[in-house]
Design an enzyme around this catalytic site. Structure first.
Site, PDB file in Angstrom:
ATOM      1  N   SER A   4      19.487   0.796  12.155  1.00 25.60           N
ATOM      2  CA  SER A   4      20.941   0.878  11.985  1.00 25.60           C
ATOM      3  C   SER A   4      21.509  -0.511  12.232  1.00 25.60           C
ATOM      4  O   SER A   4      20.913  -1.299  12.974  1.00 25.60           O
ATOM      5  CB  SER A   4      21.504   1.856  13.021  1.00 25.60           C
ATOM      6  OG  SER A   4      22.880   1.635  13.237  1.00 25.60           O
TER       7      SER A   4
ATOM      8  N   TYR B 298      22.757   5.746  21.095  1.00 27.06           N
ATOM      9  CA  TYR B 298      22.334   5.555  19.699  1.00 27.06           C
ATOM     10  C   TYR B 298      21.872   4.115  19.457  1.00 27.06           C
ATOM     11  O   TYR B 298      20.768   3.878  18.963  1.00 27.06           O
ATOM     12  CB  TYR B 298      23.507   5.903  18.778  1.00 27.06           C
ATOM     13  CG  TYR B 298      23.216   5.768  17.304  1.00 27.06           C
ATOM     14  CD1 TYR B 298      22.466   6.730  16.632  1.00 27.06           C
ATOM     15  CD2 TYR B 298      23.708   4.688  16.563  1.00 27.06           C
ATOM     16  CE1 TYR B 298      22.200   6.618  15.276  1.00 27.06           C
ATOM     17  CE2 TYR B 298      23.455   4.563  15.210  1.00 27.06           C
ATOM     18  CZ  TYR B 298      22.707   5.536  14.569  1.00 27.06           C
ATOM     19  OH  TYR B 298      22.453   5.421  13.225  1.00 27.06           O
TER      20      TYR B 298
HETATM   21  P1  NAP Z   1      22.422  12.894   8.357  1.00 29.32           P
HETATM   22  O1  NAP Z   1      23.239  13.117   7.143  1.00 29.32           O
HETATM   23  O2  NAP Z   1      22.928  13.394   9.669  1.00 29.32           O
HETATM   24  O3  NAP Z   1      20.936  13.421   8.100  1.00 29.32           O
HETATM   25  C1  NAP Z   1      19.975  13.353   9.102  1.00 29.32           C
HETATM   26  C2  NAP Z   1      19.080  14.564   9.010  1.00 29.32           C
HETATM   27  O4  NAP Z   1      18.101  14.490  10.067  1.00 29.32           O
HETATM   28  C3  NAP Z   1      19.847  15.874   9.213  1.00 29.32           C
HETATM   29  O5  NAP Z   1      19.456  16.844   8.292  1.00 29.32           O
HETATM   30  C4  NAP Z   1      19.454  16.226  10.631  1.00 29.32           C
HETATM   31  O6  NAP Z   1      19.583  17.597  10.964  1.00 29.32           O
HETATM   32  C5  NAP Z   1      18.003  15.774  10.657  1.00 29.32           C
HETATM   33  N1  NAP Z   1      17.456  15.774  11.993  1.00 29.32           N
HETATM   34  C6  NAP Z   1      18.109  15.634  13.175  1.00 29.32           C
HETATM   35  N2  NAP Z   1      17.271  15.770  14.201  1.00 29.32           N
HETATM   36  C7  NAP Z   1      16.044  16.038  13.683  1.00 29.32           C
HETATM   37  C8  NAP Z   1      14.777  16.297  14.242  1.00 29.32           C
HETATM   38  N3  NAP Z   1      14.600  16.372  15.563  1.00 29.32           N
HETATM   39  N4  NAP Z   1      13.724  16.508  13.420  1.00 29.32           N
HETATM   40  C9  NAP Z   1      13.897  16.477  12.075  1.00 29.32           C
HETATM   41  N5  NAP Z   1      15.078  16.261  11.483  1.00 29.32           N
HETATM   42  C10 NAP Z   1      16.158  16.035  12.275  1.00 29.32           C
HETATM   43  O7  NAP Z   1      22.207  11.319   8.583  1.00 29.32           O
HETATM   44  P2  NAP Z   1      22.084  10.092   7.541  1.00 29.32           P
HETATM   45  O8  NAP Z   1      23.386   9.407   7.517  1.00 29.32           O
HETATM   46  O9  NAP Z   1      21.421  10.504   6.282  1.00 29.32           O
HETATM   47  O10 NAP Z   1      21.134   9.155   8.425  1.00 29.32           O
HETATM   48  C11 NAP Z   1      19.755   8.971   8.174  1.00 29.32           C
HETATM   49  C12 NAP Z   1      19.262   7.872   9.095  1.00 29.32           C
HETATM   50  O11 NAP Z   1      20.019   6.675   8.870  1.00 29.32           O
HETATM   51  C13 NAP Z   1      19.431   8.188  10.582  1.00 29.32           C
HETATM   52  O12 NAP Z   1      18.319   7.710  11.295  1.00 29.32           O
HETATM   53  C14 NAP Z   1      20.666   7.410  10.976  1.00 29.32           C
HETATM   54  O13 NAP Z   1      20.676   7.078  12.346  1.00 29.32           O
HETATM   55  C15 NAP Z   1      20.556   6.195  10.087  1.00 29.32           C
HETATM   56  N6  NAP Z   1      21.829   5.531   9.848  1.00 29.32           N
HETATM   57  C16 NAP Z   1      22.856   6.175   9.233  1.00 29.32           C
HETATM   58  C17 NAP Z   1      24.051   5.502   9.017  1.00 29.32           C
HETATM   59  C18 NAP Z   1      25.245   6.135   8.317  1.00 29.32           C
HETATM   60  O14 NAP Z   1      26.330   5.542   8.314  1.00 29.32           O
HETATM   61  N7  NAP Z   1      25.107   7.294   7.719  1.00 29.32           N
HETATM   62  C19 NAP Z   1      24.188   4.162   9.439  1.00 29.32           C
HETATM   63  C20 NAP Z   1      23.118   3.548  10.067  1.00 29.32           C
HETATM   64  C21 NAP Z   1      21.939   4.229  10.260  1.00 29.32           C
HETATM   65  P3  NAP Z   1      20.817  18.066  11.958  1.00 29.32           P
HETATM   66  O15 NAP Z   1      22.022  18.193  11.119  1.00 29.32           O
HETATM   67  O16 NAP Z   1      20.351  19.363  12.543  1.00 29.32           O
HETATM   68  O17 NAP Z   1      20.994  16.997  13.005  1.00 29.32           O
END
Ligand code: NAP
Length: 262
Positions: A140, A153
């Site tokens: 991130s 985080y």
């Molecule tokens: P998202 O839409 O919240 O998707 C993440 C997925 O991971 C959700 O389906 C979530 O399920 C699942 N998850 C959570 N805990 C888990 C576990 N223990 N085992 C397996 N799956 C699990 O997030 P995203 O935005 O696509 O983010 C993906 C990655 O990018 C993450 O690592 C995030 O930290 C990183 N990131 C995102 C952003 C942003 O702005 N979106 C920015 C920087 C970094 P639940 O709904 O049950 O939690």
């Protein structure tokens, strides 16, 4: 034309939605067979169904080693040993250091950091046996700078950055390349909690270099590059996919400097 991941087997965690789902789709389009792994069973099955042949869903809690072992066994039975792992699953807990509870800090570390390490521990030995593999850890932009109110985080993502460097060193000479991506604000359920239209969200990014939120496909295409042979000499690399968010303050240094917006 054959795709850049033709014949590869990929595991993408957190693939029920957001960046994980986009990554699974783009990898399948590039010729890979993709395991969509997530705790969200219904959404995960639907996402795999939308991709079609070349995709299957497996329920996975990344923080549980047994869950990883079951995923590996099922993938081997169905298709074979995975060549690619995208450690994408993550959670955010927006609380500052003084109000953070120990249990919440441990939960965030358990998923974002320990969960990614467990995936590497369970899947990398098969890649080493094959003599080739690629792993991408989704960090991130909060692992490049500080981020107010995101203590657990940001700490977990800084640690994941460190894990990437160390494991890249430990696995590189055995054929497995490990690299990291640092997304900025991305238009997913995590990055857009209020589900606003992208044009509205872009207002928050004025004063930052590219002036808009990112789309999940922009992160997914970077993972595709890192897992393809185009990135055959990249190990331990850090790629910010953040529209320049972490470059520094976007303000004119001198009167007349080329900055027309702020
Ligand atoms: P998202 O839409 O919240 O998707 C993440 C997925 O991971 C959700 O389906 C979530 O399920 C699942 N998850 C959570 N805990 C888990 C576990 N223990 N085992 C397996 N799956 C699990 O997030 P995203 O935005 O696509 O983010 C993906 C990655 O990018 C993450 O690592 C995030 O930290 C990183 N990131 C995102 C952003 C942003 O702005 N979106 C920015 C920087 C970094 P639940 O709904 O049950 O939690």
């Amino acid at each position: 034309m054959t795709g850049k991941l033709e014949g590869r087997i990929a595991v993408v965690t957190g693939a029920a939605r957001g960046q994980g789902e986009a990554t699974a789709r783009i990898f399948a389009e590039a010729g890979a067979r993709v395991v969509l792994a997530d705790v969200l069973e219904e959404d995960g099955r639907k996402a795999a169904g939308r991709i079609g042949d070349g995709a299957m869903f497996r329920k996975l809690d990344v923080s549980d080693e047994g869950s990883w072992n079951a995923l590996l066994e099922a993938t081997r039975t169905e298709w074979g040993t995975p060549d690619i792992l995208i450690n994408n699953a993550g959670i955010v807990h927006p609380v500052d250091a003084l109000n953070l509870e120990k249990a919440d800090f441990e939960r965030v570390l358990g998923i974002n950091l320990i969960g990614s390490w467990l995936g590497i521990k369970v899947l990398a030995p098969g890649m080493i046996e094959k003599g080739k593999g690629a792993i991408v850890n989704i960090c991130s932009s909060s692992a490049l700078i500080g981020m107010n109110g995101l203590t657990a985080y940001a700490s977990s993502k800084w640690a994941l950055r460190g894990l990437t460097k160390n494991v890249a060193m430990e696995l590189g000479y055995r054929g497995v390349r490990v690299n990291a991506i640092f997304p900025g604000g991305i238009n997913t359920p995590m990055g857009n909690i209020t589900e606003e239209p992208a044009e509205e969200l872009n207002k928050y990014y004025v004063g930052q270099t590219i002036q808009r939120i990112g789309e999940p496909e922009e992160v997914a295409r970077t993972s595709l590059f890192l897992c393809s042979d185009d990135a055959s000499y990249l190990a331990g690399a850090e790629i910010a996919v953040d529209g320049g968010q972490t470059l520094g303050p976007y303000t004119p240094f001198l009167p007349g400097a080329p900055n027309s917006v702020v």
